[in-house]
Write a protein that holds these residues in place. Structure first.
Motif, PDB file in Angstrom:
ATOM      1  N   SER A  73      41.198  75.574  92.401  1.00 14.38           N
ATOM      2  CA  SER A  73      42.118  74.688  93.107  1.00 14.38           C
ATOM      3  C   SER A  73      43.420  75.390  93.488  1.00 14.38           C
ATOM      4  O   SER A  73      44.066  75.013  94.458  1.00 14.38           O
ATOM      5  CB  SER A  73      42.428  73.454  92.262  1.00 14.38           C
ATOM      6  OG  SER A  73      43.226  73.785  91.144  1.00 14.38           O
ATOM      7  N   GLU A 121      54.751  73.673  97.257  1.00 11.12           N
ATOM      8  CA  GLU A 121      54.850  73.689  95.804  1.00 11.12           C
ATOM      9  C   GLU A 121      55.750  74.834  95.341  1.00 11.12           C
ATOM     10  O   GLU A 121      55.681  75.946  95.848  1.00 11.12           O
ATOM     11  CB  GLU A 121      53.465  73.843  95.186  1.00 11.12           C
ATOM     12  CG  GLU A 121      52.545  72.654  95.424  1.00 11.12           C
ATOM     13  CD  GLU A 121      51.135  72.943  94.960  1.00 11.12           C
ATOM     14  OE1 GLU A 121      50.809  72.586  93.808  1.00 11.12           O
ATOM     15  OE2 GLU A 121      50.359  73.524  95.737  1.00 11.12           O
ATOM     16  N   ASP A 124      43.273  68.580  91.598  1.00 13.98           N
ATOM     17  CA  ASP A 124      42.574  69.276  90.515  1.00 13.98           C
ATOM     18  C   ASP A 124      41.414  68.440  89.986  1.00 13.98           C
ATOM     19  O   ASP A 124      40.344  68.962  89.663  1.00 13.98           O
ATOM     20  CB  ASP A 124      43.537  69.583  89.368  1.00 13.98           C
ATOM     21  CG  ASP A 124      44.432  70.778  89.665  1.00 13.98           C
ATOM     22  OD1 ASP A 124      44.148  71.492  90.646  1.00 13.98           O
ATOM     23  OD2 ASP A 124      45.405  70.990  88.931  1.00 13.98           O
ATOM     24  N   VAL A 125      41.624  67.121  89.903  1.00 10.04           N
ATOM     25  CA  VAL A 125      40.549  66.229  89.466  1.00 10.04           C
ATOM     26  C   VAL A 125      39.418  66.232  90.485  1.00 10.04           C
ATOM     27  O   VAL A 125      38.237  66.307  90.148  1.00 10.04           O
ATOM     28  CB  VAL A 125      41.080  64.792  89.263  1.00 10.04           C
ATOM     29  CG1 VAL A 125      39.919  63.817  89.061  1.00 10.04           C
ATOM     30  CG2 VAL A 125      42.026  64.738  88.079  1.00 10.04           C
ATOM     31  N   ARG A 131      38.921  71.239  88.964  1.00 11.17           N
ATOM     32  CA  ARG A 131      39.798  72.353  88.595  1.00 11.17           C
ATOM     33  C   ARG A 131      39.196  73.726  88.874  1.00 11.17           C
ATOM     34  O   ARG A 131      39.595  74.718  88.275  1.00 11.17           O
ATOM     35  CB  ARG A 131      40.219  72.259  87.114  1.00 11.17           C
ATOM     36  CG  ARG A 131      40.972  70.991  86.778  1.00 11.17           C
ATOM     37  CD  ARG A 131      41.433  70.969  85.333  1.00 11.17           C
ATOM     38  NE  ARG A 131      42.145  69.724  85.050  1.00 11.17           N
ATOM     39  CZ  ARG A 131      43.431  69.535  85.243  1.00 11.17           C
ATOM     40  NH1 ARG A 131      44.163  70.493  85.748  1.00 11.17           N
ATOM     41  NH2 ARG A 131      44.000  68.380  84.939  1.00 11.17           N
ATOM     42  N   ARG A 165      48.959  67.646  93.337  1.00 10.68           N
ATOM     43  CA  ARG A 165      48.216  68.751  92.734  1.00 10.68           C
ATOM     44  C   ARG A 165      47.323  68.252  91.601  1.00 10.68           C
ATOM     45  O   ARG A 165      46.164  68.648  91.494  1.00 10.68           O
ATOM     46  CB  ARG A 165      49.194  69.813  92.216  1.00 10.68           C
ATOM     47  CG  ARG A 165      48.561  70.903  91.354  1.00 10.68           C
ATOM     48  CD  ARG A 165      47.487  71.691  92.078  1.00 10.68           C
ATOM     49  NE  ARG A 165      48.034  72.470  93.170  1.00 10.68           N
ATOM     50  CZ  ARG A 165      47.267  73.178  94.010  1.00 10.68           C
ATOM     51  NH1 ARG A 165      45.948  73.174  93.893  1.00 10.68           N
ATOM     52  NH2 ARG A 165      47.821  73.863  94.994  1.00 10.68           N
ATOM     53  N   GLU A 166      47.840  67.368  90.762  1.00 12.90           N
ATOM     54  CA  GLU A 166      47.044  66.817  89.664  1.00 12.90           C
ATOM     55  C   GLU A 166      45.818  66.094  90.189  1.00 12.90           C
ATOM     56  O   GLU A 166      44.709  66.245  89.665  1.00 12.90           O
ATOM     57  CB  GLU A 166      47.899  65.861  88.829  1.00 12.90           C
ATOM     58  CG  GLU A 166      48.974  66.552  88.013  1.00 12.90           C
ATOM     59  CD  GLU A 166      49.886  65.558  87.313  1.00 12.90           C
ATOM     60  OE1 GLU A 166      49.665  64.328  87.465  1.00 12.90           O
ATOM     61  OE2 GLU A 166      50.826  65.988  86.623  1.00 12.90           O
ATOM     62  N   ALA A 167      46.003  65.292  91.240  1.00 13.21           N
ATOM     63  CA  ALA A 167      44.888  64.541  91.810  1.00 13.21           C
ATOM     64  C   ALA A 167      43.875  65.469  92.453  1.00 13.21           C
ATOM     65  O   ALA A 167      42.658  65.271  92.320  1.00 13.21           O
ATOM     66  CB  ALA A 167      45.404  63.535  92.843  1.00 13.21           C
ATOM     67  N   GLU A 180      53.712  67.518  92.702  1.00 12.92           N
ATOM     68  CA  GLU A 180      53.115  67.644  91.371  1.00 12.92           C
ATOM     69  C   GLU A 180      51.975  66.645  91.184  1.00 12.92           C
ATOM     70  O   GLU A 180      50.903  66.987  90.664  1.00 12.92           O
ATOM     71  CB  GLU A 180      54.182  67.419  90.303  1.00 12.92           C
ATOM     72  CG  GLU A 180      53.670  67.544  88.874  1.00 12.92           C
ATOM     73  CD  GLU A 180      54.739  67.271  87.839  1.00 12.92           C
ATOM     74  OE1 GLU A 180      54.475  67.517  86.649  1.00 12.92           O
ATOM     75  OE2 GLU A 180      55.844  66.811  88.215  1.00 12.92           O
ATOM     76  N   LYS A 181      52.176  65.410  91.618  1.00 14.90           N
ATOM     77  CA  LYS A 181      51.147  64.376  91.491  1.00 14.90           C
ATOM     78  C   LYS A 181      49.966  64.666  92.415  1.00 14.90           C
ATOM     79  O   LYS A 181      48.799  64.439  92.060  1.00 14.90           O
ATOM     80  CB  LYS A 181      51.731  63.004  91.825  1.00 14.90           C
ATOM     81  CG  LYS A 181      52.808  62.541  90.858  1.00 14.90           C
ATOM     82  CD  LYS A 181      52.245  62.305  89.466  1.00 14.90           C
ATOM     83  CE  LYS A 181      53.291  61.731  88.530  1.00 14.90           C
ATOM     84  NZ  LYS A 181      52.772  61.550  87.147  1.00 14.90           N
ATOM     85  N   LYS A 236      41.536  61.617  94.195  1.00  8.98           N
ATOM     86  CA  LYS A 236      40.749  61.875  92.991  1.00  8.98           C
ATOM     87  C   LYS A 236      39.273  61.541  93.183  1.00  8.98           C
ATOM     88  O   LYS A 236      38.391  62.200  92.631  1.00  8.98           O
ATOM     89  CB  LYS A 236      41.296  61.047  91.818  1.00  8.98           C
ATOM     90  CG  LYS A 236      42.628  61.503  91.288  1.00  8.98           C
ATOM     91  CD  LYS A 236      43.122  60.545  90.201  1.00  8.98           C
ATOM     92  CE  LYS A 236      44.499  60.944  89.694  1.00  8.98           C
ATOM     93  NZ  LYS A 236      45.013  59.969  88.697  1.00  8.98           N
TER      94      LYS A 236
END
Length: 288
Positions: free
Chosen positions: A125, A151, A117-118, A122, A113-115, A110-111, A86
């Protein structure tokens, strides 16, 4: 991704698994040391010096490194992975790297990808493919097991041939559903240590019955290699191969009887099960 001959690989981390992967790529003869680079969370890490000695490039920052690599390998500690991902902002709309391969145990896609994106606010991404990879340290001698997962949203869209071909330089490389990675980590990633424990016991046993230590280690290693090759090449069940060696009233069945009394099979099964349970615990709480 670029062809394997020209693919640029960047390691984000410099620990044992990165060193093993670098050694394996170099030993395979398919990846030049100069096409690999590495950065660590600590710039004064002694592990970076080891990688430099192998011929890898060591840029000043991960931001500098990602500008020139095709594949970024995330290999930091599980408790640190999401935070560092992040905090490092990637160059927006850049073409490289094309994908990220995480070898961080127990951190799901999933985690990650979220990190990510930050880290890129976004923007574009989804053009960046994220994989998880479970492997063991035998990759250092091009004899590892590489279990790759992508993914779920990309499973039917992404051609994984190039990534799998690259990883095949380190040993066996296959694509698996992510839900199986904890089990593969337990059976293979941790399992390599269980096999070392068996080899240690076998070599000690060789010394016990009169062999020198070098001869005992040689016999243990060659025997395990041979057993693995027989199972892999013939496709026969190990119980069938064991029975083929066990003559009535012979030396082998006498030894098998001792193993059964000692609970060897149950102990190994318990070890794999305990490793999987620990992987599940770490996935729930990576800072544990």
């Amino acid at each position: 991704m670029a062809s394997n001959e020209s693919a640029k690989i960047g390691f984000w981390g410099a620990g044992n698994i990165v060193q093993a992967m670098a050694k394996g790529f170099i030993a395979s003869g398919n990846v030049e040391p100069s096409s690999m680079s590495a950065v660590a969370t600590r710039k004064d890490s002694p592990n970076l010096l080891k990688l430099k000695d192998m011929g890898l490039m060591c840029p000043e920052s991960v931001e500098d490194m990602v500008k020139s690599v095709d594949v970024l390998v995330l290999a930091v500690k599980p408790y640190n992975a999401l935070d560092v991902l992040k905090k490092h902002v990637f160059v927006k709309q850049q073409e490289k790297p094309k994908s990220l391969i995480s070898v961080v145990a127990c951190v799901p896609l999933e985690k990650l990808r979220e990190a990510y994106d930050v880290s890129c606010q976004r923007q574009n991404s989804q053009k960046f493919i994220i994989y998880r990879l479970s492997l063991n340290t035998s990759v250092a001698v091009c004899a590892g097991l590489c279990a790759l997962s992508v993914e779920e949203c990309f499973e039917n869209e992404v051609d994984t041939t190039a990534i799998l071909t690259l990883l095949s330089h380190l040993g066996s490389a296959r694509l698996y559903k992510e839900k199986l990675l904890d089990s593969i980590t337990a059976c293979s990633g941790s399992g390599i240590a269980f096999m070392y424990s068996v080899l240690e016991a076998m070599s000690d046993a060789g010394v016990l019955v009169g062999l020198t230590r070098p001869d005992a280690q040689h016999c243990a290693a060659e025997t395990m290699l041979g057993a693995a090759a027989m199972m892999k090449e013939t496709g026969r069940h190990p119980a069938e191969l064991k029975d083929a060696v066990s003559s009535p009233g012979g030396t082998t069945i006498g030894g098998i009887h001792a193993l059964e009394k000692g609970g060897m099979r149950a102990a190994l099964m318990d070890a794999v099960y305990a490793a999987k349970r620990r992987a599940e615990e770490l996935r729930s709480n990576p800072k544990d």
